[in-house]
Design a protein around this motif. Structure first.
Motif, PDB file in Angstrom:
ATOM      1  N   PRO A 141       4.104   9.058  -5.734  1.00  0.00           N
ATOM      2  CA  PRO A 141       4.268   8.243  -5.047  1.00  0.00           C
ATOM      3  C   PRO A 141       4.682   9.063  -4.198  1.00  0.00           C
ATOM      4  O   PRO A 141       5.961  10.033  -4.037  1.00  0.00           O
ATOM      5  CB  PRO A 141       5.039   6.998  -5.598  1.00  0.00           C
ATOM      6  CG  PRO A 141       5.551   7.424  -6.740  1.00  0.00           C
ATOM      7  CD  PRO A 141       4.705   8.218  -7.355  1.00  0.00           C
ATOM      8  N   LEU A 142       3.679   9.410  -2.866  1.00  0.00           N
ATOM      9  CA  LEU A 142       4.927   9.365  -1.438  1.00  0.00           C
ATOM     10  C   LEU A 142       5.252   8.750  -0.835  1.00  0.00           C
ATOM     11  O   LEU A 142       7.082   9.402  -0.237  1.00  0.00           O
ATOM     12  CB  LEU A 142       3.587  10.480  -0.660  1.00  0.00           C
ATOM     13  CG  LEU A 142       3.188  11.701  -1.256  1.00  0.00           C
ATOM     14  CD1 LEU A 142       1.745  12.072  -0.080  1.00  0.00           C
ATOM     15  CD2 LEU A 142       3.924  12.550  -1.574  1.00  0.00           C
ATOM     16  N   GLY A 143       5.099   7.977  -0.625  1.00  0.00           N
ATOM     17  CA  GLY A 143       5.831   6.678   0.672  1.00  0.00           C
ATOM     18  C   GLY A 143       5.528   5.272   0.838  1.00  0.00           C
ATOM     19  O   GLY A 143       4.387   5.288   0.175  1.00  0.00           O
ATOM     20  N   MET A 144       5.827   4.448   1.572  1.00  0.00           N
ATOM     21  CA  MET A 144       5.050   2.911   1.376  1.00  0.00           C
ATOM     22  C   MET A 144       4.683   3.105   2.441  1.00  0.00           C
ATOM     23  O   MET A 144       4.953   3.663   3.511  1.00  0.00           O
ATOM     24  CB  MET A 144       6.307   1.969   1.306  1.00  0.00           C
ATOM     25  CG  MET A 144       5.494   0.610   1.956  1.00  0.00           C
ATOM     26  SD  MET A 144       6.706  -0.652   2.407  1.00  0.00           S
ATOM     27  CE  MET A 144       7.724  -0.011   3.741  1.00  0.00           C
ATOM     28  N   VAL A 145       2.997   2.975   2.481  1.00  0.00           N
ATOM     29  CA  VAL A 145       2.271   2.974   3.363  1.00  0.00           C
ATOM     30  C   VAL A 145       2.184   0.982   4.370  1.00  0.00           C
ATOM     31  O   VAL A 145       2.669   1.593   6.181  1.00  0.00           O
ATOM     32  CB  VAL A 145       0.528   3.355   3.454  1.00  0.00           C
ATOM     33  CG1 VAL A 145       0.072   3.232   4.791  1.00  0.00           C
ATOM     34  CG2 VAL A 145       0.797   4.485   3.103  1.00  0.00           C
ATOM     35  N   VAL A 146       2.228   0.283   3.825  1.00  0.00           N
ATOM     36  CA  VAL A 146       2.177  -0.915   4.093  1.00  0.00           C
ATOM     37  C   VAL A 146       3.077  -1.963   3.231  1.00  0.00           C
ATOM     38  O   VAL A 146       2.883  -1.488   2.588  1.00  0.00           O
ATOM     39  CB  VAL A 146       0.532  -1.635   4.094  1.00  0.00           C
ATOM     40  CG1 VAL A 146       0.418  -2.856   4.547  1.00  0.00           C
ATOM     41  CG2 VAL A 146       0.154  -1.110   5.640  1.00  0.00           C
ATOM     42  N   SER A 147       4.035  -2.729   4.136  1.00  0.00           N
ATOM     43  CA  SER A 147       4.947  -3.248   3.332  1.00  0.00           C
ATOM     44  C   SER A 147       3.932  -4.799   2.822  1.00  0.00           C
ATOM     45  O   SER A 147       3.066  -5.001   3.455  1.00  0.00           O
ATOM     46  CB  SER A 147       5.651  -3.704   3.782  1.00  0.00           C
ATOM     47  OG  SER A 147       5.866  -4.197   5.213  1.00  0.00           O
ATOM     48  N   ARG A 148       5.205  -5.270   1.874  1.00  0.00           N
ATOM     49  CA  ARG A 148       4.600  -6.602   0.855  1.00  0.00           C
ATOM     50  C   ARG A 148       4.227  -8.089   2.501  1.00  0.00           C
ATOM     51  O   ARG A 148       2.886  -8.297   2.262  1.00  0.00           O
ATOM     52  CB  ARG A 148       5.106  -7.073   0.306  1.00  0.00           C
ATOM     53  CG  ARG A 148       5.419  -6.664  -0.948  1.00  0.00           C
ATOM     54  CD  ARG A 148       6.318  -7.178  -1.752  1.00  0.00           C
ATOM     55  NE  ARG A 148       6.874  -6.137  -3.656  1.00  0.00           N
ATOM     56  CZ  ARG A 148       7.725  -5.668  -3.597  1.00  0.00           C
ATOM     57  NH1 ARG A 148       9.186  -5.946  -2.721  1.00  0.00           N
ATOM     58  NH2 ARG A 148       7.620  -4.893  -5.022  1.00  0.00           N
ATOM     59  N   ASP A 149       5.548  -7.783   3.706  1.00  0.00           N
ATOM     60  CA  ASP A 149       5.187  -8.735   3.997  1.00  0.00           C
ATOM     61  C   ASP A 149       3.581  -8.941   4.927  1.00  0.00           C
ATOM     62  O   ASP A 149       3.169  -9.808   5.944  1.00  0.00           O
ATOM     63  CB  ASP A 149       6.850  -8.865   4.744  1.00  0.00           C
ATOM     64  CG  ASP A 149       6.684  -7.659   5.985  1.00  0.00           C
ATOM     65  OD1 ASP A 149       6.542  -7.096   5.298  1.00  0.00           O
ATOM     66  OD2 ASP A 149       6.997  -7.810   7.311  1.00  0.00           O
TER      67      ASP A 149
ATOM     68  N   TRP B 282       2.750   7.667   4.938  1.00  0.00           N
ATOM     69  CA  TRP B 282       3.231   6.824   4.790  1.00  0.00           C
ATOM     70  C   TRP B 282       4.412   6.629   5.788  1.00  0.00           C
ATOM     71  O   TRP B 282       4.096   7.684   5.997  1.00  0.00           O
ATOM     72  CB  TRP B 282       4.543   7.449   3.560  1.00  0.00           C
ATOM     73  CG  TRP B 282       4.224   9.116   3.055  1.00  0.00           C
ATOM     74  CD1 TRP B 282       3.737   9.443   3.231  1.00  0.00           C
ATOM     75  CD2 TRP B 282       5.905   9.269   3.266  1.00  0.00           C
ATOM     76  NE1 TRP B 282       4.543  11.599   2.794  1.00  0.00           N
ATOM     77  CE2 TRP B 282       6.090  10.362   3.065  1.00  0.00           C
ATOM     78  CE3 TRP B 282       7.594   9.103   2.945  1.00  0.00           C
ATOM     79  CZ2 TRP B 282       7.380  11.467   3.447  1.00  0.00           C
ATOM     80  CZ3 TRP B 282       8.577   9.397   3.158  1.00  0.00           C
ATOM     81  CH2 TRP B 282       8.334  10.555   3.413  1.00  0.00           C
ATOM     82  N   ARG B 283       5.256   6.117   5.528  1.00  0.00           N
ATOM     83  CA  ARG B 283       6.192   5.795   6.863  1.00  0.00           C
ATOM     84  C   ARG B 283       7.502   6.662   6.692  1.00  0.00           C
ATOM     85  O   ARG B 283       8.098   5.836   5.772  1.00  0.00           O
ATOM     86  CB  ARG B 283       6.472   3.779   6.987  1.00  0.00           C
ATOM     87  CG  ARG B 283       5.154   3.337   6.838  1.00  0.00           C
ATOM     88  CD  ARG B 283       4.328   3.837   8.487  1.00  0.00           C
ATOM     89  NE  ARG B 283       2.862   3.229   8.636  1.00  0.00           N
ATOM     90  CZ  ARG B 283       1.753   3.798   9.093  1.00  0.00           C
ATOM     91  NH1 ARG B 283       1.434   4.923   9.140  1.00  0.00           N
ATOM     92  NH2 ARG B 283       1.238   3.789   9.708  1.00  0.00           N
ATOM     93  N   LYS B 284       8.141   7.027   7.237  1.00  0.00           N
ATOM     94  CA  LYS B 284       9.265   8.272   7.110  1.00  0.00           C
ATOM     95  C   LYS B 284       9.897   7.177   7.755  1.00  0.00           C
ATOM     96  O   LYS B 284      10.852   7.928   8.895  1.00  0.00           O
ATOM     97  CB  LYS B 284       8.234   9.792   7.433  1.00  0.00           C
ATOM     98  CG  LYS B 284       7.202   9.728   7.005  1.00  0.00           C
ATOM     99  CD  LYS B 284       7.007  11.448   7.491  1.00  0.00           C
ATOM    100  CE  LYS B 284       5.602  11.847   6.795  1.00  0.00           C
ATOM    101  NZ  LYS B 284       5.563  13.073   6.971  1.00  0.00           N
ATOM    102  N   VAL B 285       9.920   6.229   6.771  1.00  0.00           N
ATOM    103  CA  VAL B 285      11.770   5.397   7.727  1.00  0.00           C
ATOM    104  C   VAL B 285      13.009   5.873   6.432  1.00  0.00           C
ATOM    105  O   VAL B 285      13.943   5.392   7.142  1.00  0.00           O
ATOM    106  CB  VAL B 285      11.317   3.753   7.555  1.00  0.00           C
ATOM    107  CG1 VAL B 285      10.273   3.189   8.719  1.00  0.00           C
ATOM    108  CG2 VAL B 285      10.942   3.448   6.055  1.00  0.00           C
TER     109      VAL B 285
ATOM    110  N   ILE C 199       1.164  -1.253  -0.005  1.00  0.00           N
ATOM    111  CA  ILE C 199       0.202   0.580   0.151  1.00  0.00           C
ATOM    112  C   ILE C 199       1.171   1.318  -0.087  1.00  0.00           C
ATOM    113  O   ILE C 199       1.792   1.449   0.777  1.00  0.00           O
ATOM    114  CB  ILE C 199      -1.330   0.030   1.035  1.00  0.00           C
ATOM    115  CG1 ILE C 199      -1.908  -1.003   0.955  1.00  0.00           C
ATOM    116  CG2 ILE C 199      -1.483   1.366   1.253  1.00  0.00           C
ATOM    117  CD1 ILE C 199      -2.646  -1.511   2.352  1.00  0.00           C
ATOM    118  N   MET C 200       0.711   2.065  -1.207  1.00  0.00           N
ATOM    119  CA  MET C 200       1.674   3.530  -0.947  1.00  0.00           C
ATOM    120  C   MET C 200       0.301   4.448  -0.672  1.00  0.00           C
ATOM    121  O   MET C 200      -0.080   4.389  -1.127  1.00  0.00           O
ATOM    122  CB  MET C 200       2.129   3.263  -2.916  1.00  0.00           C
ATOM    123  CG  MET C 200       2.751   2.060  -2.566  1.00  0.00           C
ATOM    124  SD  MET C 200       4.146   2.538  -1.962  1.00  0.00           S
ATOM    125  CE  MET C 200       5.393   2.899  -3.010  1.00  0.00           C
TER     126      MET C 200
END
Length: 147
Positions: free
Chosen positions: A33-41, A82-85, A23-24
């Motif tokens: 795209p701003l960033g990833m919200v939920v990773s594949r795993d 989005w997760r600011k990692v 989820i982006m």
């Protein structure tokens, strides 16, 4: 399904979408795209729903058909999801420009050919810009912290 594409327009104006099994979050005006919200795993074998939160907003939830577990994907304090990692590319480019400017200034000021320039960062986990190896797997806020 890693090929599935879905879009959600949240009540707070955020645009979320599933692409490549993640989820982006996307910019509402340009859809950049701003960033990833939920990773594949974290998304693997789970379903996604956007529900009314009962207070005039939306809630993004993850669930599966085999358990009673539900994960609420909480927005950041600034309202983004989005997760600011890692810093995004625009910020990393600006950082590199500042480092180059600092190096030129210090070489001139100190009258040397080469200086060592370091950067001080905020609350990010890495400055590399690679999020594919990171996980956004949910945590239980009531669980004891890991030792």
């Amino acid at each position: 399904d890693g090929d599935q594409v879905c879009w959600w327009h949240m009540k707070d104006g955020a645009i979320l979408g599933v692409h490549g099994g993640m989820i982006m979050e996307y910019d509402a005006s340009t859809l950049a795209p701003l960033g990833m919200v939920v990773s594949r795993d974290e998304l693997q074998n789970r379903r996604v729903a956007v529900i009314d939160d009962g207070w005039g907003g939306s809630a993004l939830v993850l669930y599966d058909d085999d358990t009673a577990d539900v994960t609420v994907v909480q927005p950041n304090e600034d309202g983004s999801y989005w997760r600011k990692v890692v810093r995004n590319k625009m910020h990393r480019t600006r950082e590199m420009r500042r480092m180059e400017a600092a190096a030129k200034w210090a070489e001139k000021e100190k009258m040397v050919d080469k200086v060592k320039v370091l950067s001080s960062y905020g609350p990010y986990k890495t400055s590399s810009g690679k999020v594919l190896g990171l996980s956004t797997r949910a945590i239980d806020p009531k669980a004891a912290p890991l030792q």
